[in-house]
Each structure stands twice: as structure tokens, then as C-alpha cells.
Scaffold this motif. Structure first.
Motif, PDB file in Angstrom:
ATOM      1  N   LEU A  89      42.648  45.987  34.930  1.00 26.57           N
ATOM      2  CA  LEU A  89      42.535  46.885  35.692  1.00 26.57           C
ATOM      3  C   LEU A  89      42.067  45.386  36.558  1.00 26.57           C
ATOM      4  O   LEU A  89      40.952  44.334  36.306  1.00 26.57           O
ATOM      5  CB  LEU A  89      41.078  47.905  35.819  1.00 26.57           C
ATOM      6  N   PHE A  90      41.911  44.960  37.831  1.00 22.33           N
ATOM      7  CA  PHE A  90      41.751  44.342  38.360  1.00 22.33           C
ATOM      8  C   PHE A  90      40.570  44.292  39.216  1.00 22.33           C
ATOM      9  O   PHE A  90      39.896  44.874  39.435  1.00 22.33           O
ATOM     10  CB  PHE A  90      43.047  44.176  39.874  1.00 22.33           C
ATOM     11  N   ASP A  91      39.351  43.323  38.775  1.00 23.97           N
ATOM     12  CA  ASP A  91      37.646  43.600  38.329  1.00 23.97           C
ATOM     13  C   ASP A  91      37.665  43.262  40.356  1.00 23.97           C
ATOM     14  O   ASP A  91      36.757  44.044  40.634  1.00 23.97           O
ATOM     15  CB  ASP A  91      37.404  42.360  37.933  1.00 23.97           C
ATOM     16  N   SER A  92      38.517  42.720  40.954  1.00 20.07           N
ATOM     17  CA  SER A  92      37.863  42.551  42.904  1.00 20.07           C
ATOM     18  C   SER A  92      38.773  43.420  43.286  1.00 20.07           C
ATOM     19  O   SER A  92      38.900  43.331  44.790  1.00 20.07           O
ATOM     20  CB  SER A  92      38.900  41.043  42.784  1.00 20.07           C
ATOM     21  N   MET A  93      39.048  44.353  42.673  1.00 24.58           N
ATOM     22  CA  MET A  93      39.713  45.372  43.012  1.00 24.58           C
ATOM     23  C   MET A  93      39.163  46.948  43.072  1.00 24.58           C
ATOM     24  O   MET A  93      38.744  47.274  42.102  1.00 24.58           O
ATOM     25  CB  MET A  93      41.437  46.274  42.642  1.00 24.58           C
ATOM     26  N   THR A  94      38.870  47.658  43.854  1.00 29.43           N
ATOM     27  CA  THR A  94      38.104  49.396  44.208  1.00 29.43           C
ATOM     28  C   THR A  94      39.200  49.966  42.683  1.00 29.43           C
ATOM     29  O   THR A  94      40.344  50.159  42.783  1.00 29.43           O
ATOM     30  CB  THR A  94      38.367  49.646  45.163  1.00 29.43           C
ATOM     31  N   VAL A  95      38.855  51.171  42.065  1.00 26.74           N
ATOM     32  CA  VAL A  95      39.027  51.932  41.874  1.00 26.74           C
ATOM     33  C   VAL A  95      40.721  52.343  42.530  1.00 26.74           C
ATOM     34  O   VAL A  95      41.831  52.767  42.340  1.00 26.74           O
ATOM     35  CB  VAL A  95      38.499  53.547  41.190  1.00 26.74           C
ATOM     36  N   GLU A  96      40.703  52.450  44.138  1.00 26.62           N
ATOM     37  CA  GLU A  96      41.586  53.448  44.806  1.00 26.62           C
ATOM     38  C   GLU A  96      42.456  52.597  45.239  1.00 26.62           C
ATOM     39  O   GLU A  96      44.093  52.518  44.299  1.00 26.62           O
ATOM     40  CB  GLU A  96      41.168  54.285  45.942  1.00 26.62           C
TER      41      GLU A  96
END
Length: 277
Positions: A89-96
Motif C-alpha cells: 500500500l502507498f503510505d501517503s494515501m488513504t485506504v480509499e
């Protein structure tokens, strides 16, 4: 389905895959199992085109994937969902935002449509309330479910999972297995899982390919394993005394219920276990 026809792959002087043929069936959870160095990871990478085979053919629903150029492969890859071992997952992005990423890259339609599709996928994996959280704010099991939501957001025909239960506790692992199996049946996906997890093998193995030293040693279902006479497979699956006793108990249960005839005839000639008893 995905069909492998006598595929071979080596690196330098080391031969990794030594003429493997197998069929990954649609609507089923197909497992690739084997000890480290058996060739299962290379086999999966060849299937998605991350590594080119030296010989043999890989087909997607009858189409020769091995003989395609990059543009033709792109069309197939847009139908593939990937669940990575570490979720990726991209840490800087939210789950959505993580789940929306494939839609932004490959999808069409308005932002509103994309957001609706993301919400549907998050609800399907029971994460509707986590949409605005960041990966650092959720558990390992939740990260895996975010990874699954992202993998299915483009409605894939094929789903590849690399060690989906890695780092998870047994209870969470069972939930992930159940979710993947449900999605496979629900959307008639050809699911391919590379795993060491014996719970996954026994609970979810609709179709199992056991690799040994670069060759397909055995092929069958999780029920076939209980009655298999392949010694290499038995040593790998039932390595501990506890598991060997569990196997004997399961055999006794099936014998007493009269189901053993149905299960034993599944191990047809041509399986590695039948050839190398």
C-alpha cells in the motif's frame, strides 16, 4: 482458465522450471505449493509475464500469452488483480485512495463513478468505515483486506496472490482465506495463490499443484491430499507428528462415512503422486 504447457525457465546454468504443465481453473482457488527453491515463485512470475519463459507456452483462455507483444499483453494484464505479500500500500494515501489507484491508472468513467466502485469494494471486504484512514492506522489483517479490495476494483478475471497470509495470526489468516474463496466463487475468477500456509491448503485448495525441484510432483484437491500416496507430498504437508495424526483421523472419518471411495478415485493416473508412489 490459465494453461501452462511444458514451460521451462533457467538462470545461467541453473534450471528452475523443468517442463511444467498445469491448468489453473476458473471459479476455483488454485494453489501453488512447495518448499523454498521448488520453482513456485518463478512459475507465478512467468504466468503474469514478469519473467519470460525459455520454452513452452502460457495461455489465457486459449490466447497465447507467451507469443504476445507488449500491447496485446497489456489487454490481458488489465484483467489481472494482484495481492502482494506485504500488501504494497502507498503510505501517503488513504485506504480509499489506495483502492482507487488502479481506477485512476486504467479505469474509465467519472470521479463519482470511481468513488462509488471503491465504496462497493471496501464494503465487500468489510472496511467501509476505514476509507479515510492511512495504512499506518490500520492492522495487518486490514491492510490485506485493503489489498484485496484494490485487487478486485477493476473486476479482474484473474487474481494472483503471493503469500496472502504472511505475517498474520491464524484467525485472521482464516478470514482472508474465506474472503478470497468467496470472491473467487462470486465473480468466477481464476485465482492463483502461492502459499506455504497449510491451513490455506487444507481449507481453500480447490486445485493444488505441488512443486518439487522445478517439476510438478503432484496435482489434485485438498481432499485428494488426505489419501495421496506420494511420499514427497506427505513429508511436505504432514511434516509434524500432530499433522500426521490429524491426517489419520481424517482418513478414519472418511472411511467410516463411506466417502473414501469417492475421494480415492480422484487421484487418477497422470498425477505425480500416482506415478511416484
Amino acid at each position: 482458465m490459465i494453461e501452462l504447457q511444458d514451460i521451462k525457465k533457467g538462470f545461467g546454468d541453473k534450471e528452475i522450471l523443468k517442463g511444467v504443465s498445469a491448468v489453473m481453473e476458473s471459479g476455483k482457488v488454485n494453489l501453488i505449493i512447495g518448499s523454498s527453491g521448488s520453482g513456485k515463485t518463478v512459475m507465478m512470475k512467468c504466468m503474469v509475464g514478469l519473467i519470460e519463459v525459455d520454452a513452452g507456452i502460457i495461455k489465457y483462455d486459449g490466447q497465447n500469452f507467451s507469443g504476445m507483444d507488449n500491447q496485446q499483453r497489456k489487454e490481458i494484464r488489465q484483467k489481472i488483480g494482484m495481492l502482494f505479500q506485504g500488501s504494497a500500500l502507498f503510505d501517503s494515501m488513504t485506504v480509499e485512495q489506495n483502492v482507487m489507484f488502479p481506477l485512476d491508472m486504467f479505469g474509465t468513467g467519472s470521479y463519482r463513478d470511481k468513488k462509488k466502485r471503491v465504496a462497493e469494494c471496501l464494503e465487500r471486504v468489510n472496511l467501509k468505515d476505514a476509507a479515510k484512514k492511512f495504512p499506518a492506522e490500520i492492522s495487518g489483517g486490514m491492510k490485506k483486506r485493503v489489498g484485496i479490495a484494490r485487487a478486485i476494483v477493476l473486476n479482474p478475471k484473474y487474481l494472483f496472490c503471493d503469500e496472502p497470509n504472511s505475517g498474520l495470526d491464524p484467525q485472521t489468516s482464516l478470514l482472508i482465506d474465506q474472503l478470497i474463496k468467496e470472491l473467487t466463487l462470486e465473480y468466477n475468477i481464476t485465482t492463483v495463490i502461492n502459499t506455504h500456509d497449510m491451513n490455506t491448503v487444507m481449507e481453500s485448495g480447490d486445485h493444488i499443484v505441488y512443486m518439487y525441484q522445478g517439476q510438478k510432483q503432484w496435482e489434485g484437491t485438498n481432499k485428494d491430499i488426505v489419501f495421496s500416496n506420494d511420499q514427497l507430498l506427505n513429508d511436505f504437508i504432514f511434516a509434524s507428528e500432530f499433522l500426521r495424526e490429524a491426517k489419520e483421523m481424517r482418513q478414519t472419518e472418511l472411511y467410516s462415512s463411506g466417502k473414501w471411495k469417492e475421494e480415492t478415485k480422484r487421484e487418477a493416473p497422470g498425477n505425480g503422486g500416482e506415478q511416484k508412489k
